[in-house]
Scaffold this motif. Structure first.
Motif, PDB file in Angstrom:
ATOM      1  N   GLN A 184       0.775  -1.319   0.183  1.00 35.70           N
ATOM      2  CA  GLN A 184       0.126  -0.197   0.108  1.00 35.70           C
ATOM      3  C   GLN A 184       0.796   1.348   0.063  1.00 35.70           C
ATOM      4  O   GLN A 184       0.604   2.178  -0.649  1.00 35.70           O
ATOM      5  CB  GLN A 184      -1.071   0.045   1.229  1.00 35.70           C
ATOM      6  CG  GLN A 184      -1.970  -1.257   1.121  1.00 35.70           C
ATOM      7  CD  GLN A 184      -2.973  -1.169   2.281  1.00 35.70           C
ATOM      8  OE1 GLN A 184      -2.682  -0.713   3.218  1.00 35.70           O
ATOM      9  NE2 GLN A 184      -4.214  -2.001   1.989  1.00 35.70           N
ATOM     10  N   GLU A 185       1.890   1.139   0.629  1.00 37.37           N
ATOM     11  CA  GLU A 185       2.856   2.516   0.648  1.00 37.37           C
ATOM     12  C   GLU A 185       3.542   2.389  -0.410  1.00 37.37           C
ATOM     13  O   GLU A 185       3.572   3.556  -1.252  1.00 37.37           O
ATOM     14  CB  GLU A 185       4.047   2.190   1.732  1.00 37.37           C
ATOM     15  CG  GLU A 185       5.053   3.229   2.001  1.00 37.37           C
ATOM     16  CD  GLU A 185       6.452   2.925   2.891  1.00 37.37           C
ATOM     17  OE1 GLU A 185       5.923   2.315   3.739  1.00 37.37           O
ATOM     18  OE2 GLU A 185       7.392   3.232   2.370  1.00 37.37           O
ATOM     19  N   LEU A 186       3.870   1.336  -1.400  1.00 39.42           N
ATOM     20  CA  LEU A 186       4.584   1.530  -2.594  1.00 39.42           C
ATOM     21  C   LEU A 186       3.583   1.796  -3.657  1.00 39.42           C
ATOM     22  O   LEU A 186       4.132   2.784  -4.492  1.00 39.42           O
ATOM     23  CB  LEU A 186       5.406   0.298  -2.822  1.00 39.42           C
ATOM     24  CG  LEU A 186       6.626   0.012  -1.793  1.00 39.42           C
ATOM     25  CD1 LEU A 186       7.432  -1.001  -2.136  1.00 39.42           C
ATOM     26  CD2 LEU A 186       7.526   1.440  -1.825  1.00 39.42           C
ATOM     27  N   PHE A 187       2.544   1.066  -3.874  1.00 43.10           N
ATOM     28  CA  PHE A 187       1.785   1.075  -4.919  1.00 43.10           C
ATOM     29  C   PHE A 187       0.474   1.789  -4.861  1.00 43.10           C
ATOM     30  O   PHE A 187      -0.256   1.986  -5.915  1.00 43.10           O
ATOM     31  CB  PHE A 187       1.602  -0.267  -5.416  1.00 43.10           C
ATOM     32  CG  PHE A 187       3.039  -1.186  -5.555  1.00 43.10           C
ATOM     33  CD1 PHE A 187       3.868  -0.779  -6.484  1.00 43.10           C
ATOM     34  CD2 PHE A 187       3.274  -2.107  -4.940  1.00 43.10           C
ATOM     35  CE1 PHE A 187       5.085  -1.235  -6.600  1.00 43.10           C
ATOM     36  CE2 PHE A 187       4.204  -2.777  -4.919  1.00 43.10           C
ATOM     37  CZ  PHE A 187       5.384  -2.607  -6.051  1.00 43.10           C
ATOM     38  N   PHE A 188      -0.136   2.288  -3.570  1.00 48.31           N
ATOM     39  CA  PHE A 188      -1.285   2.731  -3.361  1.00 48.31           C
ATOM     40  C   PHE A 188      -1.276   4.073  -2.594  1.00 48.31           C
ATOM     41  O   PHE A 188      -2.180   4.259  -1.524  1.00 48.31           O
ATOM     42  CB  PHE A 188      -2.264   1.579  -2.781  1.00 48.31           C
ATOM     43  CG  PHE A 188      -2.626   0.631  -3.529  1.00 48.31           C
ATOM     44  CD1 PHE A 188      -3.647   0.250  -4.349  1.00 48.31           C
ATOM     45  CD2 PHE A 188      -1.889  -0.700  -3.650  1.00 48.31           C
ATOM     46  CE1 PHE A 188      -4.139  -0.550  -4.915  1.00 48.31           C
ATOM     47  CE2 PHE A 188      -1.981  -1.813  -4.205  1.00 48.31           C
ATOM     48  CZ  PHE A 188      -3.389  -1.658  -5.090  1.00 48.31           C
ATOM     49  N   ASP A 189      -0.285   4.889  -3.089  1.00 49.29           N
ATOM     50  CA  ASP A 189      -0.240   6.135  -2.453  1.00 49.29           C
ATOM     51  C   ASP A 189      -0.197   5.912  -1.007  1.00 49.29           C
ATOM     52  O   ASP A 189      -0.591   7.123  -0.023  1.00 49.29           O
ATOM     53  CB  ASP A 189      -1.226   7.100  -2.892  1.00 49.29           C
ATOM     54  CG  ASP A 189      -1.215   7.383  -4.436  1.00 49.29           C
ATOM     55  OD1 ASP A 189       0.039   7.253  -4.769  1.00 49.29           O
ATOM     56  OD2 ASP A 189      -2.109   7.302  -4.965  1.00 49.29           O
ATOM     57  N   ASN A 190       0.334   4.782  -0.439  1.00 41.08           N
ATOM     58  CA  ASN A 190       0.419   4.888   1.246  1.00 41.08           C
ATOM     59  C   ASN A 190      -1.017   5.070   1.966  1.00 41.08           C
ATOM     60  O   ASN A 190      -0.978   5.362   3.092  1.00 41.08           O
ATOM     61  CB  ASN A 190       1.428   5.892   1.661  1.00 41.08           C
ATOM     62  CG  ASN A 190       1.778   5.434   3.037  1.00 41.08           C
ATOM     63  OD1 ASN A 190       1.880   4.536   3.505  1.00 41.08           O
ATOM     64  ND2 ASN A 190       2.351   6.583   4.003  1.00 41.08           N
ATOM     65  N   ARG A 191      -1.896   4.557   1.206  1.00 32.74           N
ATOM     66  CA  ARG A 191      -3.308   4.530   1.738  1.00 32.74           C
ATOM     67  C   ARG A 191      -3.403   3.216   2.444  1.00 32.74           C
ATOM     68  O   ARG A 191      -3.520   2.150   1.885  1.00 32.74           O
ATOM     69  CB  ARG A 191      -4.319   4.670   0.563  1.00 32.74           C
ATOM     70  CG  ARG A 191      -4.750   6.248   0.470  1.00 32.74           C
ATOM     71  CD  ARG A 191      -6.118   5.922  -0.432  1.00 32.74           C
ATOM     72  NE  ARG A 191      -5.970   5.227  -1.557  1.00 32.74           N
ATOM     73  CZ  ARG A 191      -5.260   5.698  -2.896  1.00 32.74           C
ATOM     74  NH1 ARG A 191      -4.744   7.087  -2.820  1.00 32.74           N
ATOM     75  NH2 ARG A 191      -5.128   5.076  -3.981  1.00 32.74           N
ATOM     76  N   GLU A 192      -3.415   3.176   3.627  1.00 34.33           N
ATOM     77  CA  GLU A 192      -3.372   2.010   4.714  1.00 34.33           C
ATOM     78  C   GLU A 192      -4.925   1.736   4.620  1.00 34.33           C
ATOM     79  O   GLU A 192      -5.930   2.402   4.808  1.00 34.33           O
ATOM     80  CB  GLU A 192      -3.031   2.329   6.031  1.00 34.33           C
ATOM     81  CG  GLU A 192      -1.457   2.340   6.056  1.00 34.33           C
ATOM     82  CD  GLU A 192      -1.071   2.533   7.477  1.00 34.33           C
ATOM     83  OE1 GLU A 192      -1.828   2.785   8.484  1.00 34.33           O
ATOM     84  OE2 GLU A 192       0.247   2.874   7.689  1.00 34.33           O
TER      85      GLU A 192
ATOM     86  N   LYS B  74       7.167   7.365  -7.564  1.00 31.99           N
ATOM     87  CA  LYS B  74       6.067   6.922  -7.355  1.00 31.99           C
ATOM     88  C   LYS B  74       5.893   5.575  -8.171  1.00 31.99           C
ATOM     89  O   LYS B  74       6.448   5.769  -9.462  1.00 31.99           O
ATOM     90  CB  LYS B  74       4.767   7.815  -7.786  1.00 31.99           C
ATOM     91  CG  LYS B  74       3.586   7.305  -7.154  1.00 31.99           C
ATOM     92  CD  LYS B  74       2.288   8.193  -7.514  1.00 31.99           C
ATOM     93  CE  LYS B  74       1.145   7.399  -7.310  1.00 31.99           C
ATOM     94  NZ  LYS B  74       0.040   7.581  -8.104  1.00 31.99           N
ATOM     95  N   MET B  75       5.529   4.572  -7.801  1.00 35.63           N
ATOM     96  CA  MET B  75       5.457   3.322  -8.652  1.00 35.63           C
ATOM     97  C   MET B  75       4.173   2.972  -8.941  1.00 35.63           C
ATOM     98  O   MET B  75       3.229   3.328  -8.653  1.00 35.63           O
ATOM     99  CB  MET B  75       5.802   1.944  -7.526  1.00 35.63           C
ATOM    100  CG  MET B  75       7.083   2.290  -6.966  1.00 35.63           C
ATOM    101  SD  MET B  75       8.613   1.879  -7.882  1.00 35.63           S
ATOM    102  CE  MET B  75       8.305   0.133  -8.035  1.00 35.63           C
ATOM    103  N   ALA B  76       4.209   2.546 -10.266  1.00 34.39           N
ATOM    104  CA  ALA B  76       2.764   2.229 -10.982  1.00 34.39           C
ATOM    105  C   ALA B  76       2.296   0.954 -10.309  1.00 34.39           C
ATOM    106  O   ALA B  76       3.331   0.030  -9.785  1.00 34.39           O
ATOM    107  CB  ALA B  76       3.173   1.780 -12.270  1.00 34.39           C
TER     108      ALA B  76
END
Lengths: 575, 180
Positions: free
Chosen positions: A480-488, A567-569
Motif C-alpha cells: 500500500q505504501e509503494l503502490f497505493f499512495d500509502n493509503r492504509e 512513485k511506482m505504478a
C-alpha cells in the motif's frame, strides 16, 4: 473368513501402524468416534496429538513431514471438522508435502440428505489434494489406506484424503489386512527411468556454458539429492541459487551460494539470473515469485529443466532441454558426463555484486526484524529448525537465517498460508525432539493459530515462538505504501493482545524484546529455556520495508535494491 | 531476445484464437467422482467442454471418455498433462484427425406440413439418415457420421421447423492397431 474380530476403524488404524505411521494429529467428533476408539483398542506405536483446531492439526502434520521427509496423519470428524482442514491440505498440496488426512463422515445412507455434520468432503477437497477417496466398503479400508500412503509419498508427494462414513468404520471387517494396491493410472516408478538422450543433450549444453547458474528447488530435498547437487556445483564451479522451499539443499554459507532468488531474493542471485547464459533448474517449478516477467526470464540463457512432474514442463517457461525424473537419478547420470568449467570471471563478477548489494539493515532508529533474525542465526549457529508464517518476517527470515541443511527450513511457499509457522513448529518438534525449533511468526499470522499454545504447553515441547511484532500486516502495508499512495486499508492490527501475558495464561514462559541492545541477551535466555515452550515478543519498527524487491510481474532486472525515489505504478503481474 | 510466453491470458497468448474441434480421448477408472476431477481440470483453466461422452469400457473396471473442447490453444498441452496426472486417468490423448475415426449421432425433431414430407425424407435419404419417429405433423430423424456431415444435414433441415436437436457429441477411435 471372519477371523479378524476387527471393525473397519481398527483395520484402518492397524494398517496405518503397519505402514510405520508415528504420529496422528487431529480433533475428535461424532462421525469419527469409531476411529478414535480404535486408537485406544489397537496396539501399536502410533501417538495421537490433540490439536485445538483442525487447521492446526494439518500444519502439525505438515511440519512433521517437512522436518523429516516422512508423512504424518491427520484425523478429524465430518462437516466442519473436514472443512477446517482445507487450508492446511491446500498448503501441503501447493508445496508437495506428503500427508494422509482421514475424515469421519455421516453414515452412507444419509449422504446427500443434509444430515447433521454432513458435508461433501470428497467434493470439497478434490481441488486441493493429490488424490482422495470416499470409502464405500469396510473391507476396502486396508487397500485404500495403503494406496493413500503410496500416492502421498511417491512421485511428486502430496496430501491424500480418505473420507470414512461411520457405518463403514464401525462395521465388522472380514477382508484381507495386507492386500495389494491397485492403481492402474499411477506409475511413479517411471521417475527412475530417465531419458538418457536428454541427459546427454543437457551435458552438451553445459559444456559450452561460460556463465551458468544452478537453480535448485524443493525437488532436490524431496529426492535427497543434496550430495549430487554439491558434486554438480563444485565440479562445474557453478553458483547455486535456491527457491524459498529449496533453502538448505545447498549450504547458504558456501562460497558458490547466491542465497534465495526471486521477489525478495538477494540482488546477486537475481543479477545472476539476468546475466547468465545457462540456467540449470533442478526441482523447481519456475514459480511466478521467481521468474517475474516470464517472457523476459532467462532471456540470454539456455534453460535445462529437471522435474519429476511432466506437467511442470512448458507450464511457465519453455526449456531448451527437459528431463523428467527423480532429481537424484538425473543428477547421478548428469554428473557422469560433466567436466569443470572455466567460470572464474563469472564468479568474480557475482562476487562484485555480493560486495555491492549485501543484505544489510540499520541498527539505529529502533528494533528491526532483520537484526532479531540475524542474531538468532548467530546464536543458534544456523542449526535451528526454523518455521515461518507469511509476510515480511518470512522474507527477512529467508534472507538472514541462512540454512545449511535440508529439512531445517519450513515455510509455506506456494499457498502463502498465514498461521502455518507455529503449528508446523509443533509438528517439527515432535519429529525432532532434540533439535532447537523456532517458529518465526508475525503478529498477524500468529493470532490465526495461537490456540495451539495449549497443545505445545501440554506436551512441554521446547518450541520457541518468536513473534516479530510490528502491529501491522506488514507486507500488505508495504504494497500500500509503494503502490497505493500509502493509503492504509485493512492492515492495522491495533488491538493486539499482550503476547507475553497471553503465553503466561497458558502456563508458558514469555519474554519481551524492546531495544536493539537487548536482542542477544533475551534470545539467549529463551534458547536456554527448555522447560516447555516459550514466546518471545519482539516489538519492532512498524513501517520497515523488505528489499530487494521485484514488483509482481516485473522483470528481474527491474529489481529495487532500496526504497524507490519515485512513485511506482501498480504491479500488473501476479498478486 | 524474448522467450515464448506460456500463458492462459488470451491477451498475451501467441494466437488469441480459441481452439475448437479438439477431441480428447481418455481411458479412466470407472468410479464415482472421476468425471468431476476431469471437469475441474478444465473449469479451473477457463476451458469449455463442448461435448462429453462417457461409456463403460470392455473391462467394466474402466470407462471411455471422449471430450470435445474449446479454449485457449496455449493451454492445451497443459490440460492434457494435468489430465494424465490424475490418479484415476489411465491415459489421455489428443487424436490426430487423419489417424482416427470420429463419429457422432444427432436426433432432430422437425414439424412438417404434409406437403414438405417428401422433401424432408429425400434430404434424410441423401445423408443416409434414418426416420426413427414419423407422425402426422412431425418427424424425428437420426443422422450419424462425422460432425461435418451432421452439421450439413441439420443445416439443410433448418429451412423447415426444427423444434429440438440432441447430439451425442463426438466419439473417437484410433485407426488400425493403434490404441485409443
Amino acid at each position: 473368513m471372519s477371523t479378524t474380530n476387527l471393525d473397519g476403524a481398527q483395520a484402518l488404524i492397524k494398517t496405518l501402524n503397519d505402514l510405520g505411521v508415528e504420529y496422528i494429529f487431529g480433533y475428535s467428533g461424532g462421525a469419527a468416534l469409531p476411529i478414535f476408539d480404535a486408537l485406544e483398542t489397537v496396539s501399536g506405536n502410533i501417538k495421537f496429538v490433540l490439536s485445538r483446531h483442525e487447521q492446526g492439526a494439518c500444519h502439525m502434520a505438515d511440519g512433521y513431514a517437512r522436518a523429516t521427509g516422512k508423512p504424518a496423519v491427520v484425523l478429524v470428524t465430518s462437516g466442519p471438522g473436514a472443512g477446517n482442514t482445507i487450508t492446511g491440505i491446500m498448503t501441503a498440496q501447493m508445496d508437495s508435502v506428503p500427508m494422509i488426512i482421514i475424515t469421519g463422515q455421516q453414515v452412507t445412507w444419509m449422504l446427500g440428505k443434509d444430515a447433521f455434520q454432513e458435508a461433501d468432503t470428497f467434493g470439497l477437497t478434490m481441488p486441493v489434494v493429490k488424490h482422495n477417496f470416499l470409502v464405500r466398503e469396510t473391507n476396502s479400508l486396508p487397500r485404500i489406506t495403503k494406496e493413500a500412503y503410496h500416492i502421498a509419498t511417491t512421485g511428486r508427494p502430496g496430501p491424500v484424503l480418505i473420507d470414512v462414513p461411520k457405518d463403514i468404520s464401525q462395521s465388522e471387517f472380514t477382508g484381507d489386512l495386507d492386500p495389494d494396491i491397485d492403481l492402474p493410472g499411477y506409475h511413479p516408478e517411471t521417475a527412475f527411468e530417465i531419458n538418457a538422450d536428454a541427459v546427454t543433450r543437457a551435458a552438451e549444453i553445459i559444456s559450452h556454458a561460460k556463465k551458468p547458474v544452478i537453480l535448485g528447488g524443493h525437488g532436490i530435498m524431496i529426492a535427497r539429492a543434496d550430495d549430487e547437487l554439491m558434486e554438480l556445483a563444485t565440479t562445474l564451479n557453478c553458483p547455486v541459487t535456491t527457491t524459498l522451499l529449496g533453502k538448505g539443499i545447498f549450504p547458504e554459507t558456501h562460497e558458490l551460494s547466491l542465497g534465495m532468488l526471486g521477489m525478495h531474493g538477494t540482488a546477486y542471485a537475481n543479477k545472476a539470473m539476468v546475466e547468465c547464459d545457462l540456467i540449470i533448474n533442478i526441482g523447481s517449478r519456475f514459480d511466478d515469485r521467481i521468474i517475474g516477467q516470464p517472457e523476459k526470464f532467462g532471456a540470454l540463457a539456455k534453460i535445462i529443466h529437471v522435474d519429476i512432474d511432466p506437467s511442470e514442463m512448458n507450464k511457465m517457461i519453455h526449456p531448451d532441454v527437459e528431463i523428467i525424473g527423480d532429481a537424484k537419478v538425473v543428477l547421478q547420470a548428469l554428473n557422469k558426463q560433466i567436466a569443470p568449467l572455466e567460470t572464474s570471471g563469472w564468479l568474480a563478477n557475482l562476487d562484485g555484486y555480493k560486495q555491492k548489494f549485501p543484505l544489510a539493515y540499520r541498527k539505529q532508529g529502533g528494533l528491526r526484524m532483520q537484526q532479531v533474525l540475524d542474531e538468532l542465526y548467530q546464536l543458534t549457529d544456523g542449526k535451528a529448525v526454523v518455521t515461518t508464517d507469511v509476510g515480511q518476517h518470512q522474507m527477512w527470515a529467508a534472507q538472514f537465517y541462512k540454512t545449511n541443511a535440508s529439512f531445517n527450513w519450513l515455510s509455506s511457499g506456494g499457498a502463502g498460508t498465514m498461521g502455518f509457522g507455529f503449528p508446523a513448529a509443533i509438528g517439527a518438534q515432535f519429529a525432532r525432539p532434540n533439535d532447537i525449533v523456532v517458529a518465526v511468526v508475525g503478529d498477524g499470522g500468529y493470532q490465526m493459530t495461537l490456540c495451539e499454545l495449549a497443545t505445545a504447553a501440554l506436551h512441554k515441547l521446547p518450541v520457541k515462538v518468536l513473534v516479530l511484532n510490528n502491529h501491522y500486516l506488514g507486507m500488505v502495508r508495504q504494497w500500500q505504501e509503494l503502490f497505493f499512495d500509502n493509503r492504509e486499508s485493512g492492515v492495522n492490527l491495533e488491538g493486539n493482545p499482550d503476547f507475553v501475558k497471553l503465553a503466561e495464561a497458558y502456563g508458558i514462559k514469555g519474554f519481551n524484546i524492546k531495544r536493539p541492545a537487548d536482542v542477544g541477551k533475551v534470545l539467549q535466555k529463551a534458547l536456554d529455556y527448555n522447560d516447555g515452550p516459550c514466546v518471545i515478543n519482539a516489538e519492532c519498527v512498524k513501517t520497515e520495508n523488505v528489499f530487494p524487491m521485484i514488483p509482481a510481474g516485473a522483470a528481474l532486472e527491474d529489481m529495487l535494491v532500496e526504497p524507490p525515489k519515485h512513485k511506482m505504478a501498480k504491479p500488473t503481474g501476479s498478486t | 531476445m524474448t522467450r515464448d510466453i506460456v500463458t492462459s491470458d488470451s491477451s498475451l497468448a501467441p494466437s488469441p484464437d480459441i481452439v475448437g474441434g479438439h477431441t480428447l480421448s481418455m481411458f479412466v477408472n470407472n468410479k464415482p467422482g472421476v468425471l468431476m476431477r476431469i471437469c475441474q481440470v478444465f473449469a479451473r483453466r477457463a476451458y469449455n467442454l463442448d461435448s462429453v461422452v462417457v461409456s463403460r469400457g470392455r473391462d467394466p473396471q474402466f470407462s471411455r471418455l471422449t471430450l470435445g473442447i474449446s479454449g485457449d490453444p496455449a493451454g492445451l498441452e497443459q490440460i492434457i498433462k494435468q489430465c494424465n496426472k490424475l490418479i484415476d486417468v489411465i491415459h489421455c490423448f489428443e487424436h490426430d484427425e487423419r489417424e482416427s475415426v470420429t463419429r457422432e449421432l444427432a436426433l432432430v425433431k422437425v414439424l412438417i406440413d404434409p406437403g414438405d414430407r417428401a422433401e424432408v425424407l429425400q434430404i434424410l435419404e441423401h445423408f443416409g439418415a434414418k426416420t426413427v419417429d414419423l407422425g402426422a405433423s412431425s418427424i424425428i430423424a437420426m443422422i450419424y457420421g462425422n460432425s461435418e456431415k451432421v452439421d450439413a444435414a441439420v443445416h439443410l433441415l433448418s429451412k423447415f421447423d426444427i423444434v429440438e436437436t440432441v447430439r451425442t457429441g463426438k466419439v473417437v477411435m484410433a485407426r488400425g492397431e493403434a490404441s485409443t
